[in-house]
Design a protein around this motif. Structure first.
Motif, PDB file in Angstrom:
ATOM      1  N   GLN A   1       0.833  -1.209   0.000  1.00 58.22           N
ATOM      2  CA  GLN A   1       0.000   0.000   0.000  1.00 58.22           C
ATOM      3  C   GLN A   1       0.865   1.256   0.000  1.00 58.22           C
ATOM      4  O   GLN A   1       0.604   2.203  -0.743  1.00 58.22           O
ATOM      5  N   ILE A   2       1.912   1.259   0.809  1.00 59.13           N
ATOM      6  CA  ILE A   2       2.826   2.404   0.859  1.00 59.13           C
ATOM      7  C   ILE A   2       3.519   2.564  -0.489  1.00 59.13           C
ATOM      8  O   ILE A   2       3.633   3.664  -1.029  1.00 59.13           O
ATOM      9  N   TYR A   3       3.953   1.432  -1.051  1.00 55.02           N
ATOM     10  CA  TYR A   3       4.638   1.421  -2.343  1.00 55.02           C
ATOM     11  C   TYR A   3       3.732   1.979  -3.436  1.00 55.02           C
ATOM     12  O   TYR A   3       4.128   2.857  -4.193  1.00 55.02           O
ATOM     13  N   LEU A   4       2.498   1.478  -3.491  1.00 62.24           N
ATOM     14  CA  LEU A   4       1.564   1.925  -4.525  1.00 62.24           C
ATOM     15  C   LEU A   4       1.177   3.391  -4.347  1.00 62.24           C
ATOM     16  O   LEU A   4       0.985   4.111  -5.322  1.00 62.24           O
ATOM     17  N   ALA A   5       1.085   3.846  -3.105  1.00 55.55           N
ATOM     18  CA  ALA A   5       0.713   5.237  -2.839  1.00 55.55           C
ATOM     19  C   ALA A   5       1.754   6.201  -3.399  1.00 55.55           C
ATOM     20  O   ALA A   5       1.431   7.330  -3.778  1.00 55.55           O
ATOM     21  N   SER A   6       2.997   5.753  -3.483  1.00 55.66           N
ATOM     22  CA  SER A   6       4.071   6.620  -3.967  1.00 55.66           C
ATOM     23  C   SER A   6       4.253   6.561  -5.481  1.00 55.66           C
ATOM     24  O   SER A   6       5.069   7.282  -6.022  1.00 55.66           O
ATOM     25  N   LEU A   7       3.495   5.706  -6.156  1.00 49.85           N
ATOM     26  CA  LEU A   7       3.764   5.464  -7.571  1.00 49.85           C
ATOM     27  C   LEU A   7       3.167   6.478  -8.530  1.00 49.85           C
ATOM     28  O   LEU A   7       3.854   7.328  -9.059  1.00 49.85           O
ATOM     29  N   ASP A   8       1.884   6.376  -8.752  1.00 52.62           N
ATOM     30  CA  ASP A   8       1.270   7.065  -9.879  1.00 52.62           C
ATOM     31  C   ASP A   8       0.336   8.154  -9.379  1.00 52.62           C
ATOM     32  O   ASP A   8      -0.771   7.869  -8.938  1.00 52.62           O
ATOM     33  N   THR A   9       0.791   9.388  -9.452  1.00 55.52           N
ATOM     34  CA  THR A   9      -0.054  10.499  -9.013  1.00 55.52           C
ATOM     35  C   THR A   9      -1.030  10.923 -10.107  1.00 55.52           C
ATOM     36  O   THR A   9      -1.868  11.787  -9.873  1.00 55.52           O
ATOM     37  N   SER A  10      -0.961  10.322 -11.284  1.00 53.95           N
ATOM     38  CA  SER A  10      -1.839  10.730 -12.381  1.00 53.95           C
ATOM     39  C   SER A  10      -3.305  10.481 -12.051  1.00 53.95           C
ATOM     40  O   SER A  10      -4.182  11.223 -12.505  1.00 53.95           O
ATOM     41  N   VAL A  11      -3.608   9.465 -11.253  1.00 53.66           N
ATOM     42  CA  VAL A  11      -4.994   9.200 -10.857  1.00 53.66           C
ATOM     43  C   VAL A  11      -5.506  10.360 -10.016  1.00 53.66           C
ATOM     44  O   VAL A  11      -6.620  10.851 -10.213  1.00 53.66           O
ATOM     45  N   ILE A  12      -4.686  10.840  -9.092  1.00 54.78           N
ATOM     46  CA  ILE A  12      -5.068  11.979  -8.255  1.00 54.78           C
ATOM     47  C   ILE A  12      -5.183  13.233  -9.111  1.00 54.78           C
ATOM     48  O   ILE A  12      -6.113  14.032  -8.947  1.00 54.78           O
ATOM     49  N   ASP A  13      -4.252  13.401 -10.038  1.00 51.84           N
ATOM     50  CA  ASP A  13      -4.306  14.555 -10.934  1.00 51.84           C
ATOM     51  C   ASP A  13      -5.606  14.573 -11.736  1.00 51.84           C
ATOM     52  O   ASP A  13      -6.240  15.625 -11.888  1.00 51.84           O
ATOM     53  N   ARG A  14      -6.024  13.418 -12.244  1.00 55.14           N
ATOM     54  CA  ARG A  14      -7.283  13.338 -12.998  1.00 55.14           C
ATOM     55  C   ARG A  14      -8.475  13.647 -12.104  1.00 55.14           C
ATOM     56  O   ARG A  14      -9.415  14.336 -12.521  1.00 55.14           O
ATOM     57  N   ALA A  15      -8.445  13.161 -10.868  1.00 54.80           N
ATOM     58  CA  ALA A  15      -9.529  13.453  -9.924  1.00 54.80           C
ATOM     59  C   ALA A  15      -9.600  14.948  -9.652  1.00 54.80           C
ATOM     60  O   ALA A  15     -10.697  15.530  -9.632  1.00 54.80           O
ATOM     61  N   ASN A  16      -8.442  15.582  -9.463  1.00 59.29           N
ATOM     62  CA  ASN A  16      -8.429  17.036  -9.232  1.00 59.29           C
ATOM     63  C   ASN A  16      -8.981  17.794 -10.425  1.00 59.29           C
ATOM     64  O   ASN A  16      -9.725  18.766 -10.261  1.00 59.29           O
ATOM     65  N   GLU A  17      -8.632  17.368 -11.631  1.00 62.38           N
ATOM     66  CA  GLU A  17      -9.165  18.007 -12.839  1.00 62.38           C
ATOM     67  C   GLU A  17     -10.681  17.959 -12.862  1.00 62.38           C
ATOM     68  O   GLU A  17     -11.350  18.964 -13.149  1.00 62.38           O
ATOM     69  N   LEU A  18     -11.245  16.766 -12.588  1.00 57.75           N
ATOM     70  CA  LEU A  18     -12.691  16.606 -12.588  1.00 57.75           C
ATOM     71  C   LEU A  18     -13.348  17.491 -11.540  1.00 57.75           C
ATOM     72  O   LEU A  18     -14.391  18.139 -11.807  1.00 57.75           O
ATOM     73  N   ILE A  19     -12.770  17.557 -10.377  1.00 62.00           N
ATOM     74  CA  ILE A  19     -13.329  18.377  -9.290  1.00 62.00           C
ATOM     75  C   ILE A  19     -13.271  19.857  -9.660  1.00 62.00           C
ATOM     76  O   ILE A  19     -14.252  20.599  -9.484  1.00 62.00           O
ATOM     77  N   LEU A  20     -12.124  20.294 -10.199  1.00 62.25           N
ATOM     78  CA  LEU A  20     -11.983  21.697 -10.572  1.00 62.25           C
ATOM     79  C   LEU A  20     -12.954  22.090 -11.678  1.00 62.25           C
ATOM     80  O   LEU A  20     -13.486  23.205 -11.685  1.00 62.25           O
ATOM     81  N   LYS A  21     -13.192  21.208 -12.633  1.00 60.07           N
ATOM     82  CA  LYS A  21     -14.147  21.481 -13.712  1.00 60.07           C
ATOM     83  C   LYS A  21     -15.566  21.629 -13.178  1.00 60.07           C
ATOM     84  O   LYS A  21     -16.378  22.333 -13.748  1.00 60.07           O
ATOM     85  N   ASP A  22     -15.845  20.909 -12.090  1.00 60.65           N
ATOM     86  CA  ASP A  22     -17.207  20.928 -11.538  1.00 60.65           C
ATOM     87  C   ASP A  22     -17.449  22.159 -10.656  1.00 60.65           C
ATOM     88  O   ASP A  22     -18.588  22.445 -10.325  1.00 60.65           O
ATOM     89  N   LEU A  23     -16.412  22.877 -10.275  1.00 60.23           N
ATOM     90  CA  LEU A  23     -16.577  24.047  -9.396  1.00 60.23           C
ATOM     91  C   LEU A  23     -17.184  25.227 -10.098  1.00 60.23           C
ATOM     92  O   LEU A  23     -17.080  25.560 -11.164  1.00 60.23           O
TER      93      LEU A  23
END
Length: 194
Positions: free
Chosen positions: A172-194
């Motif tokens: 879990q720690i290893y995977l959490a440090s890997l791919d921030t692109s999923v979080i980046d995509r989530a932030n994009e969706l949230i920002l578009k909805d604001l």
């Protein structure tokens, strides 16, 4: 080692105790059942024990090896693509699956490290030629495997086993440090909805 394993079990560290047990059993097999006093365990003995994949590690279409970092014994199906790589070196006489350790005059560890450096250098050349922003290495390939497995919704327990981790928490720690692109995509969706 037996006392350490018993103590880990008492503390409820089941997965760690299993890892230690697997490492101990592997070392016992390596020693063919003969014990060794702790004062006789030196770098030479450990170098022999941690040697690179041997032909004898491949039996009935299954490759069994010990991960150096954790001591965990891993087993995987021998795939056709793996056999194709081995077939490229038919005239090399060595006990190892790959012709990495071939010179008896040079320490095995040095030959292994030299081969790893060569592979990483070649992978970086491939990344440059392909125009990739990230230089490729063997370590990056581990990250990639874990990331792809996670994206394919493979259970964490399977990813953990495949990575040779001694606990799912490590994975879990290893995977959490890997791919921030999923979080980046989530932030994009949230920002578009604001």
């Amino acid at each position: 080692m037996g006392k350490v394993i018993a103590r880990l079990e008492q503390l409820g560290k089941t997965r760690t105790s299993k890892t230690y047990t697997a490492a101990l059993n592997s070392f016992i097999r390596f020693r063919k059942g003969h014990d060794v006093p702790s004062d006789e365990i030196d770098s030479g003995l450990m170098g022999e024990y941690e040697a690179y994949l041997k032909k004898s590690d491949l039996k009935n279409g299954l490759l069994s090896y010990r991960r150096k970092k954790t001591g965990q014994r891993l087993h995987m199906k021998w795939e056709v693509c793996m056999q194709e790589i081995v077939k490229r070196h038919p005239n090399v006489t060595t006990e190892y699956l790959l012709p990495v350790i071939t010179d008896p005059a040079v320490p095995e560890r040095r030959q292994y490290e030299n081969a790893l450096h060569l592979v990483n250098r070649k992978l970086k050349e491939v990344a440059e030629r392909a125009g990739l922003a990230v230089p490729l290495t063997m370590y990056v390939s581990r990250h990639s495997w874990a990331s792809i497995a996670r994206r394919m919704n493979i259970p964490l327990s399977i990813i953990s086993e495949g990575m040779g981790h001694d606990s799912e928490t490590t994975t879990q720690i290893y995977l959490a440090s890997l791919d921030t692109s999923v979080i980046d995509r989530a932030n994009e969706l949230i920002l578009k909805d604001l």
